[in-house]
Design a protein around this motif. Structure first.
Motif, PDB file in Angstrom:
ATOM      1  N   PRO A 117       0.808  -1.231   0.000  1.00 21.43           N
ATOM      2  CA  PRO A 117       0.000   0.000   0.000  1.00 21.43           C
ATOM      3  C   PRO A 117       0.837   1.275   0.000  1.00 21.43           C
ATOM      4  CG  PRO A 117      -0.866  -1.588   1.573  1.00 21.43           C
ATOM      5  CD  PRO A 117       0.449  -2.115   1.118  1.00 21.43           C
ATOM      6  N   LEU A 153      -4.633   1.764   1.381  1.00 19.48           N
ATOM      7  CA  LEU A 153      -5.104   0.381   1.328  1.00 19.48           C
ATOM      8  C   LEU A 153      -6.228   0.206   0.313  1.00 19.48           C
ATOM      9  CD1 LEU A 153      -5.135  -0.958   5.006  1.00 19.48           C
ATOM     10  CD2 LEU A 153      -4.152  -2.085   3.017  1.00 19.48           C
ATOM     11  N   VAL A 206      -5.785  -8.969   3.648  1.00 20.19           N
ATOM     12  CA  VAL A 206      -5.329  -7.630   4.004  1.00 20.19           C
ATOM     13  C   VAL A 206      -4.646  -7.721   5.362  1.00 20.19           C
ATOM     14  CG1 VAL A 206      -6.001  -5.245   4.449  1.00 20.19           C
ATOM     15  CG2 VAL A 206      -7.231  -6.594   2.721  1.00 20.19           C
ATOM     16  N   VAL A 241      -6.573  -1.375  11.374  1.00 22.94           N
ATOM     17  CA  VAL A 241      -6.885  -0.757  10.092  1.00 22.94           C
ATOM     18  C   VAL A 241      -8.131   0.105  10.250  1.00 22.94           C
ATOM     19  CG1 VAL A 241      -7.640  -1.270   7.732  1.00 22.94           C
ATOM     20  CG2 VAL A 241      -5.860  -2.664   8.800  1.00 22.94           C
TER      21      VAL A 241
END
Length: 238
Positions: free
Chosen positions: A38, A67, A107, A114
């Protein structure tokens, strides 16, 4: 199978994905693992991917812009799964579900987590490999990839191996032995040297049951032993 992994530390995954079964599977074209950083989508000169949390608190939170941009640019394989403590517990059944598809994406979070909008905008679900905290999602990603890929046809040298391992049928695997037939006073069970394959199969099933009852009774907590299973335990007493 295509697997996309979004991580700010792709080098963490490079070596493990290049050796053993995973390395061979990738080399043979059975698995296509793509790593996406990212940071490549950060817009400031420091390539920042984190910031302080709204509302205060310790640590940093991964920002949504890099992201989300990375996931969208990759046209990531579905489902997209966020590795997070609150996710579905990853187990053999989950691995089998993912192995039955064409691919998936993972992810990897870092820091305090996140931004929730990443999950809301891009993710189809969340996965957790256990009730403990890691420094990031990368070790969890390796666990998921390894467990899934070894279930794919052609990845293991003997495809039958996966069907006899722990959890494949809700039981732990039976004990294994190899040469020598005796080591420091401990002999290989006679039944395994008998050449009677039907008896060996019954012994192995009995040992899988006994080991599961002793070590992981939770796996059998929702059912009673069948008459045939009890007969196996009686045929091969501990």
């Amino acid at each position: 199978m295509r697997i996309d992994v979004f991580t700010i530390f792709p080098e963490f995954l490079d070596a493990p994905l290049s050796v053993s079964l995973l390395g061979k599977a990738r080399g043979a074209g059975l698995v296509d693992v793509r790593l996406h950083d990212p940071r490549a989508f950060a817009t400031d000169r420091h390539r920042s991917v984190d910031d302080t949390p709204f509302g205060g608190g310790a640590g940093m939170v991964m920002r949504p812009e890099p992201l989300v941009a990375a996931i969208e640019a990759a046209a990531a394989a579905r489902p997209v799964l966020l590795l997070a403590a609150g996710g579905r517990r990853f187990d053999h059944a989950c691995a089998a579900e993912l192995a039955a598809g064409d691919g998936f994406s993972l992810v990897c979070g870092r820091y305090e987590g996140v931004d929730e909008r990443v999950a809301e905008l891009c993710c189809d679900g969340e996965l957790s490999i256990g009730d403990f905290v890691l420094s990031g999602g990368e070790p969890a990603a390796l666990v998921v990839i390894d467990a899934v890929c070894r279930l794919l046809p052609g990845v293991m040298g003997n495809d039958a191996s996966g069907g006899e391992e722990s959890f494949a049928h809700g039981l732990l695997e039976y004990p294994q032995y190899t040469r020598p037939p005796e080591f420091r006073g401990h002999a290989v069970p006679e039944v395994l040297r008998s050449g009677d394959h039907a008896r060996i199969a019954r012994w192995r099933h009995a040992q899988a049951l006994r080991r599961t009852l002793a070590r992981r009774p939770d796996l059998l907590a929702n059912r009673e032993l069948t008459a045939s299973e009890q007969a196996l335990l009686d045929e091969f007493p501990d």
